[in-house]
Design an enzyme around this catalytic site. Sequence first.
Site, mmCIF file in Angstrom:
data_model
loop_
_atom_site.group_PDB
_atom_site.id
_atom_site.type_symbol
_atom_site.label_atom_id
_atom_site.label_comp_id
_atom_site.label_asym_id
_atom_site.label_seq_id
_atom_site.Cartn_x
_atom_site.Cartn_y
_atom_site.Cartn_z
ATOM 1 N N LYS A 64 -25.518 -22.056 -34.260
ATOM 2 C CA LYS A 64 -26.492 -20.903 -33.827
ATOM 3 C C LYS A 64 -25.524 -19.807 -33.436
ATOM 4 O O LYS A 64 -24.623 -20.005 -32.642
ATOM 5 C CB LYS A 64 -27.367 -21.460 -32.860
ATOM 6 C CG LYS A 64 -28.627 -22.243 -33.378
ATOM 7 C CD LYS A 64 -29.591 -22.129 -32.125
ATOM 8 C CE LYS A 64 -30.859 -22.648 -32.674
ATOM 9 N NZ LYS A 64 -31.413 -23.936 -32.532
ATOM 10 N N ASP A 106 -16.091 -7.802 -33.611
ATOM 11 C CA ASP A 106 -16.593 -8.981 -32.878
ATOM 12 C C ASP A 106 -15.646 -10.191 -33.131
ATOM 13 O O ASP A 106 -15.998 -11.267 -33.263
ATOM 14 C CB ASP A 106 -17.982 -9.280 -33.051
ATOM 15 C CG ASP A 106 -18.618 -10.225 -32.198
ATOM 16 O OD1 ASP A 106 -18.094 -10.445 -31.079
ATOM 17 O OD2 ASP A 106 -19.819 -10.878 -32.392
ATOM 18 N N LYS A 138 -26.359 -18.901 -43.912
ATOM 19 C CA LYS A 138 -26.806 -18.278 -42.614
ATOM 20 C C LYS A 138 -28.247 -17.707 -42.721
ATOM 21 O O LYS A 138 -28.536 -16.884 -43.706
ATOM 22 C CB LYS A 138 -25.732 -17.106 -42.159
ATOM 23 C CG LYS A 138 -26.068 -16.485 -40.909
ATOM 24 C CD LYS A 138 -24.737 -15.795 -40.567
ATOM 25 C CE LYS A 138 -24.828 -14.551 -39.449
ATOM 26 N NZ LYS A 138 -23.485 -13.967 -38.823
ATOM 27 N N PHE A 156 -27.915 -14.187 -34.393
ATOM 28 C CA PHE A 156 -29.289 -13.840 -35.239
ATOM 29 C C PHE A 156 -29.966 -14.698 -35.795
ATOM 30 O O PHE A 156 -31.173 -14.578 -36.555
ATOM 31 C CB PHE A 156 -28.677 -12.671 -36.445
ATOM 32 C CG PHE A 156 -28.089 -11.685 -36.191
ATOM 33 C CD1 PHE A 156 -28.546 -10.820 -35.364
ATOM 34 C CD2 PHE A 156 -26.855 -11.086 -36.579
ATOM 35 C CE1 PHE A 156 -28.036 -9.612 -34.785
ATOM 36 C CE2 PHE A 156 -26.113 -9.973 -36.181
ATOM 37 C CZ PHE A 156 -26.784 -9.236 -35.344
ATOM 38 N N GLY A 157 -29.703 -15.966 -35.815
ATOM 39 C CA GLY A 157 -30.463 -16.923 -36.224
ATOM 40 C C GLY A 157 -29.642 -18.316 -36.294
ATOM 41 O O GLY A 157 -28.709 -18.609 -35.450
ATOM 42 N N GLU A 158 -29.835 -19.104 -37.656
ATOM 43 C CA GLU A 158 -29.230 -20.499 -37.697
ATOM 44 C C GLU A 158 -28.279 -20.339 -38.631
ATOM 45 O O GLU A 158 -28.300 -19.676 -39.802
ATOM 46 C CB GLU A 158 -30.213 -21.557 -37.693
ATOM 47 C CG GLU A 158 -31.325 -21.555 -36.510
ATOM 48 C CD GLU A 158 -32.589 -22.320 -37.109
ATOM 49 O OE1 GLU A 158 -32.822 -22.402 -38.231
ATOM 50 O OE2 GLU A 158 -33.086 -22.762 -36.019
ATOM 51 N N VAL A 159 -27.094 -21.459 -38.635
ATOM 52 C CA VAL A 159 -26.385 -21.542 -39.873
ATOM 53 C C VAL A 159 -26.570 -22.939 -40.457
ATOM 54 O O VAL A 159 -26.535 -23.841 -39.406
ATOM 55 C CB VAL A 159 -24.917 -21.352 -39.495
ATOM 56 C CG1 VAL A 159 -24.036 -21.406 -40.784
ATOM 57 C CG2 VAL A 159 -24.790 -20.106 -38.986
HETATM 58 N N1 LIG Z 1 -19.348 -21.399 -43.400
HETATM 59 C C1 LIG Z 1 -19.325 -21.927 -42.354
HETATM 60 N N2 LIG Z 1 -18.980 -23.139 -42.383
HETATM 61 C C2 LIG Z 1 -19.094 -23.870 -41.093
HETATM 62 N N3 LIG Z 1 -19.705 -23.409 -40.049
HETATM 63 C C3 LIG Z 1 -19.944 -22.225 -39.758
HETATM 64 C C4 LIG Z 1 -19.955 -21.352 -41.243
HETATM 65 N N4 LIG Z 1 -20.520 -20.156 -40.794
HETATM 66 C C5 LIG Z 1 -21.044 -20.131 -39.435
HETATM 67 N N5 LIG Z 1 -20.887 -21.444 -39.019
HETATM 68 C C6 LIG Z 1 -21.020 -21.828 -37.695
HETATM 69 O O1 LIG Z 1 -22.045 -21.132 -36.951
HETATM 70 C C7 LIG Z 1 -21.867 -20.320 -35.872
HETATM 71 C C8 LIG Z 1 -22.438 -18.903 -35.919
HETATM 72 O O2 LIG Z 1 -22.049 -18.344 -37.296
HETATM 73 P P1 LIG Z 1 -21.825 -16.673 -37.231
HETATM 74 O O3 LIG Z 1 -21.593 -16.317 -38.563
HETATM 75 O O4 LIG Z 1 -20.886 -16.436 -36.288
HETATM 76 O O5 LIG Z 1 -23.377 -16.232 -36.804
HETATM 77 P P2 LIG Z 1 -23.674 -15.068 -35.687
HETATM 78 O O6 LIG Z 1 -23.871 -13.792 -36.429
HETATM 79 O O7 LIG Z 1 -25.203 -15.623 -35.488
HETATM 80 O O8 LIG Z 1 -22.901 -15.469 -34.558
HETATM 81 C C9 LIG Z 1 -20.233 -20.143 -36.087
HETATM 82 O O9 LIG Z 1 -19.728 -19.897 -34.725
HETATM 83 C C10 LIG Z 1 -19.887 -21.686 -36.672
HETATM 84 O O10 LIG Z 1 -19.949 -22.443 -35.616
HETATM 85 MG MG LIG Z 2 -20.957 -15.140 -34.712
#
Ligand SMILES: Nc1ncnc2c1ncn2[C@@H]1O[C@H](COP(=O)(O)OP(=O)(O)O)[C@@H](O)[C@H]1O
Ligand SMILES: [Mg+2]
Length: 499
Positions: free
Chosen positions: A209, A329, A228, A212-215
């Site tokens: 999380k 960031d 994402k 902006f939302g969930e992954v």
């Molecule tokens: N490709 C990925 N594979 C595994 N985990 C991921 C991946 N992308 C994101 N995550 C997990 O999701 C979290 C949030 O993703 P992120 O892209 O940073 O979203 P946000 O923009 O909401 O911060 C990351 O800190 C990570 O733990």
């Molecule tokens: Mg992030």
Amino acid sequence: MANLWILLAVVAVQAALYRPCESLWCNCTTAQCEKNGSRCETDGACMASTSAIDGQEQHIRICITRDNLVPPGQPFYCLGAEGLLNIHCCYTDYCNSIDLKVPSVTTPSGLGGGWGLVELVAVIAGPLFLLCLLLLVGLFLYQYHQRAYNHRQRLEVEDPSCDHLYLAKDRTLQDLIYDLSTSGSGSGLPLFVQRTVARTIVLQEIIGKGRFGEVWRGRWRGGDVAVKIFSSREERSWFREAEIYQTIMLRHENILGFIAADNKDNGTWTQLWLVSDYHEHGSLFDYLNHYSVTTEVMIKLALSAASGLAHLHMEILGTQGKPGIAHRDLKSKNILVKKNLNCAIADLGLAVRHDSASDTIDIAPNQRVGTKRYMAPEVLDETINMRHFDSFKCADIYALGLVYWEIARRCNSGGIHEEYQLPYYDLVPSDPSIEEMRKVVCDQKLRPNIPNWWQSYEALRVMGKIMRECWYANGAARLTALRIKKTLSQLSIQEDIKV
Ligand SMILES: Nc1ncnc2c1ncn2[C@@H]1O[C@H](COP(=O)(O)OP(=O)(O)O)[C@@H](O)[C@H]1O
Ligand SMILES: [Mg+2]
């Protein structure tokens, strides 16, 4: 029509029963008059009229009794009635034997100066016809547009002539990613392929999380992908991140591999997806929380992160070149750990691109974005020169230094390693305010602690030195990502590490 027959019936009955005082004779065409030699006697008037019933012209001649000549001067019977045209009343013997013509459409009819049947039909039916015609034309145009739109959509989404190149049944995610890295465009899959891929992903579980939302982890043709999902309110962020990931020549082994962007409207809301490579170790933050690392892994993580950032920052000239990009960031939660324990820089949602020709930045950057804990001193005190693109790169380097500190603390050297901690864990509360950070970083000029014992281990000594040089208050004095990459490459050779 019915009125006409009632009128004729009344007149005929009266003609048969009535015995006039001062009578006159008229021609008569009703059936009752036939036995009387087709004539009738009346104390009123003779009447002749023509009718055009069912398109046939007929002559009607009858007697009208005096009683029926009301109102005086303009008797009702001598005026028009439905179906009767050209009425003529007269008051001498057989005066109604005259020949009457059905008036032409253009001349005013005998219906008391009102509209004729044809005119009425024309007046009512004409506009109706025009309206129908307009409606039909509108309907046709709308359908034509819809068909053209659907056709375009089909072409985009599932044009088999193009899809089969990328998405033949037996092709796996690996094949697709191979295509991506070798495709000539340098900016990713064609949009219709992206959409087709995104729409055939089966979501499995939430893995993260963020802002902006969930992954989610999703499955596509037997392989894992990360999805994402942005809420509809975050459409601009979704668009921006997809845009950055599709920057020409961005693909790099240490930058999260982008696969597809899709905006799917399910009728109620729009689902905004970014599909990327999935990394089961998750973020560097998660990884360091779970595991301590060997010197080798520390150097691999640090070197790969520097390589990713150097590629992001670097401008490549030429038609297949890439602009310089600043992340804005950078932190351990936005760096992923790959299976081979190399890093992939992720979450490019806040990145800015440099147009070196005009020396401008591709969006109007706001001063303080990103995560407060990782903000460089010049960002915290708002002295950053935002007109100068390199300022953003220098702010990234400051954050990279903090990430290195997080990694190095977890490095197992001589059997010692420290617990995982966030930078400034001992100086600010969790979720610190800008003001709290500014006091520590700008006013007190404090930085995370570099323990003395690190000096005893070459790798940690080098890491410590790099960190210090990333944390200078003056952004321009900091190392560049490329410089860090070179230093760590040398270190890895020195330490006999295969990267
Ligand atoms: N490709 C990925 N594979 C595994 N985990 C991921 C991946 N992308 C994101 N995550 C997990 O999701 C979290 C949030 O993703 P992120 O892209 O940073 O979203 P946000 O923009 O909401 O911060 C990351 O800190 C990570 O733990
Ligand atoms: Mg992030």
